[in-house]
Design an enzyme around this catalytic site. Structure first.
Site, short mmCIF file in Angstrom:
data_model
loop_
_atom_site.label_atom_id
_atom_site.label_comp_id
_atom_site.label_asym_id
_atom_site.label_seq_id
_atom_site.Cartn_x
_atom_site.Cartn_y
_atom_site.Cartn_z
N HIS A 129 -11.31 -21.33 -20.82
CA HIS A 129 -10.68 -21.11 -19.52
C HIS A 129 -10.11 -19.72 -19.41
CE1 HIS A 129 -11.28 -24.90 -17.60
NE2 HIS A 129 -10.72 -25.58 -18.59
N CYS A 180 -7.79 -32.15 -19.71
CA CYS A 180 -7.50 -30.77 -19.31
C CYS A 180 -7.15 -30.75 -17.82
CB CYS A 180 -8.70 -29.87 -19.57
SG CYS A 180 -8.49 -28.22 -18.86
N ASP A 187 2.11 -30.41 -54.35
CA ASP A 187 3.02 -31.51 -54.70
C ASP A 187 3.57 -32.28 -53.52
OD1 ASP A 187 4.79 -29.57 -53.78
OD2 ASP A 187 6.37 -30.31 -55.11
N GLU A 188 3.05 -32.07 -52.34
CA GLU A 188 3.52 -32.91 -51.24
C GLU A 188 2.42 -33.23 -50.24
OE1 GLU A 188 6.02 -30.74 -48.27
OE2 GLU A 188 6.88 -29.88 -50.08
N CYS A 213 -10.04 -28.76 -15.68
CA CYS A 213 -11.40 -29.22 -15.43
C CYS A 213 -11.61 -30.69 -15.76
CB CYS A 213 -12.40 -28.39 -16.24
SG CYS A 213 -12.29 -28.67 -18.02
N HIS A 220 -11.19 -24.75 -26.11
CA HIS A 220 -11.25 -25.07 -24.70
C HIS A 220 -10.35 -24.12 -23.90
CE1 HIS A 220 -12.36 -27.82 -21.46
NE2 HIS A 220 -11.13 -27.66 -21.01
N ASP A 268 6.73 -36.47 -51.91
CA ASP A 268 7.11 -35.21 -52.56
C ASP A 268 7.29 -35.48 -54.05
OD1 ASP A 268 9.28 -32.58 -51.37
OD2 ASP A 268 8.20 -32.75 -53.27
#
Length: 666
Positions: free
Chosen positions: A604, A582, A194-195, A585, A600, A103
């Site tokens: 489904h 998964c 800035d970070e 499947c 994915h 930061d």
DNA sequence: GCGGATCAC
DNA sequence: TATGGTGATCCGC
């Protein structure tokens, strides 16, 4: 609270200005509070703040009532549920990664001082009389801080020097810092100009050095390249790393080791407001309803949190109490909306308002064309003279991005609100066309994965670091998604809404024109796809689940009647076994493939919808089925690519895996 | 799908 | 005199 409100009325004016920021430890908070109050008192802005504050108080009262009405039986039930959930979350703890959050110290102010060294040592703020973006440390001693209007800051510190913002400069220096970050983690996450978050696990391992040394090295390199100082935090996850980078600010660092006991000790006394996602309102609610001040107390009060909040909200609170956070490195993020808005002196002149609207439409169209975006939902934002914010949206049948189209529809939305006295107008376009699916957070982080998902050559030249003060960020986004979730649920859980005098007052402030609104809502929207809200839930649930490492996290969370809840949860949850496969499947997708996982899930879900439809309408023709799929496509651009790819998802996955591996080796 | 609201930077 | 702009997200309707 010391003293009655009558004696010290300023103490009840709840602003963000007194919450501790780095460099403000010795500030006389009461004095700041008093000055802010005196400068604000009676203004339209102040009155609106009072109205909002009253609304929150009302919510708090309702929650207290619920709290008080819990029986012993209730509590023992909720305690069991909470305990089980906390165990599950604990089981998902991942201490294998080392995250570093960098930061920059008072970034804009520091850059301005570089280009004008005479500012050194003097209290200075970047911004205007209306709003301050950043204050340097000399100014912070007076209580001046970002998000404070300049005229109040000048009252606190009469010799304060104002410097206007110059994003070209900040972008330049931001790029320099990112070149350093890239050397340590090619997939670093840019949080803003800035970070940044860096996964330094590999660097530490390969070079066999401590994270502390890497942090020193990075900070030294940043200073060498830019002449600017920064602070760093090292921790086992991003949430904690962010907290840590604030501890020894400015120009310092803090390392929290990958050790469970160290984490729990660290979290135990940490004020909840230090956690990203817990803002002013959430802090107030947790404090005033539950007496929660520290992260540890999230666990102490777990049964109450379980009783009064939704599952996901409670989960977030528990994870805070356990010091859990995200440890994955998401590879891609897509923009979901694009907008612009401008504040001006209050007017109700319809011609003038229309002219300003045309300017906004023109600018927005330009921005959209630069990024090759087209969208079908247009939202008009108004802020009235009394600071009340109104949004009015239409969803069109076709995708638009020309200024003419934008203006045509925006004008209709505006007309429906007239007459109205306005101080700000804004336009936003969302629901993008899937084929022109926007940009990546940082083009330099481009991987094979986002090459494919964005269509490769089709992706437009969106160099996000040129977009000025708002870098488009994966992490900001996901952090926000957490708080969006729980804070919103604070609202949603108020069962007494709409039944109290306070609400009546609230509504009496608005000038709502029913006839106009109805007309607008129906004008271009003759295909309200009811499936879409369910669709969004799927995405929301899955992406939120990603928040907690997700190793077999069990999502059945029985709050009241188990069956009811389960039936609504089950279908919206996609379980990734071992956080990899998964459950439906067996397709393998590691956690870093965020977008792929969402797609994915979409697959489904679409599959499920089709099944449901054919069981509801067994006689439905193929044509009807196709139409139902199309309505999903219109509702969510992702599903189209999902459908295209379903045939070959396995080869694609293995290709992605291989590509990603080889990229990491580079 | 819309609107209100919170949060971060 | 005067309280920003951009983006994300959720829930209840």
């Amino acid at each position: 609270m010391e003293g009655s409100e009558e004696d010290h009325p300023w103490q009840s004016y709840n602003t963000v200005y007194t919450t501790a920021k780095a460099g403000m430890e010795g500030v006389d908070k009461d004095k700041v509070q008093r000055v802010v109050y005196e400068m604000s008192k009676g203004s339209k802005y102040f009155q609106n703040e009072e109205r909002k504050e009253a609304f929150i108080k009302h919510k708090i009262d309702n929650m207290r009532l619920q709290f008080a009405n819990l029986t012993q039986a209730d509590l023992s039930h909720y305690q069991k549920v909470a305990d089980r959930r906390i165990l599950e979350l604990e089981a998902s703890r991942d201490l294998s990664r080392i995250w570093l959050h960098v930061d920059m110290d008072a970034f804009y102010a520091a850059v301005e001082t570089l280009s004008n060294p005479t500012l050194k040592g003097k209290p200075m703020a970047v911004g205007s009389m209306s709003m301050i973006s950043t204050a340097n440390y000399e100014a912070r001693k007076f209580g001046v801080r970002s998000a404070m209007p300049g005229f109040i800051a000048r009252k606190l510190c009469p010799e304060l020097i104002f410097v206007p913002v110059d994003f070209n400069k900040y972008n330049h220096y931001s790029d320099l810092t990112r070149k350093v970050f890239q050397r340590y983690d090619p997939n670093f996450i840019a949080g803003s100009l800035d970070e940044a978050y860096l996964d330094i696990t590999e660097v530490c391992r390969e070079r066999n050095v401590k994270s502390e040394e890497i942090a020193q090295e990075i900070r030294a390199s940043v200073y060498e390249e830019t002449g600017l100082t920064c602070s760093a935090g090292v921790a086992p996850n991003r949430l904690l790393a962010k907290v840590c980078s604030d501890i020894n600010k400015p120009n310092g660092q803090y390392v929290l080791p990958n050790d469970r006991l160290a984490v729990m000790t660290f979290i135990s006394s940490l004020p909840i407001r230090k956690i990203g996602g817990i803002g002013k309102v959430t802090e107030q609610i947790l404090k005033e309803v539950f007496g929660i001040n520290t992260c540890e107390q999230m666990l102490d009060k777990s049964s109450y949190l379980c009783a009064l909040f939704s599952q996901s909200t409670a989960d977030f609170f528990y994870s805070v109490g356990l010091g859990l956070g995200k440890t994955d490195s998401p590879q891609v993020r897509f923009r979901k909306s694009i907008s612009n808005e401008r504040t001006f002196s209050v007017t109700e002149d319809e011609v003038l308002l229309h002219k300003k609207l045309a300017e906004l439409a023109e600018m927005l169209s330009t921005d959209m064309q630069k990024e090759g975006l087209q969208g079908r939902t247009l939202t008009l934002k108004l802020k009235t003279a009394s600071f009340e914010v109104r949004n009015r949206a239409v969803t069109l049948q076709n995708y638009i991005n020309s200024s003419e189209d934008i203006l045509k529809h925006a004008s209709k939305l505006l007309k429906a609100e007239l007459p109205v006295s306005v101080r700000l107008m804004g336009l936003r376009v969302s629901q993008f066309n899937g084929e022109k699916f926007g940009a990546t957070p940082d083009p330099r982080q481009k991987t094979i994965t986002n090459f494919i998902t964005s269509g490769g050559a089709n992706r437009k030249n969106s160099s996000f670091s040129d977009v000025a003060d708002h870098d488009f960020v994966s992490d900001t986004e996901t952090d926000v998604s957490i708080d969006g979730r729980h804070t919103d649920q604070l609202d949603g859980r108020d069962p007494f809404d709409g039944n109290h005098s306070l609400d009546v007052n609230y509504q009496s402030c608005t000038l709502w024109k029913n006839d106009g609104a109805e007309k607008v809502q129906t004008s271009d929207n003759d295909d309200p796809s009811s499936t879409h809200s369910g669709f969004t839930e799927v995405l929301g649930s899955t992406s939120f689940q990603g928040q907690f490492e997700g190793k077999n996290v069990n999502n059945e969370f029985n709050l009241l009647e188990d069956d009811k809840l389960n039936s609504s949860c089950q279908e919206s949850i996609m379980l990734w076994l071992d956080d990899y496969k998964c459950s439906l499947c067996g397709t393998e997708l590691p956690p870093s493939f965020v977008e792929e996982r969402l797609e994915h899930s979409d697959f489904h879900f679409a599959e499920k919808l089709q099944k449901e439809e054919s069981s509801i309408h067994p006689a439905s023709t193929p044509i009807q089925r196709i139409r139902s799929t199309e309505s999903i496509d219109k509702a969510n651009p992702r599903s189209k690519s999902c459908r295209i790819r379903r045939a070959g998802i396995r080869p694609l996955i293995s290709f992605l895996l291989e590509s990603n591996q080889s990229l990491k080796l580079l």
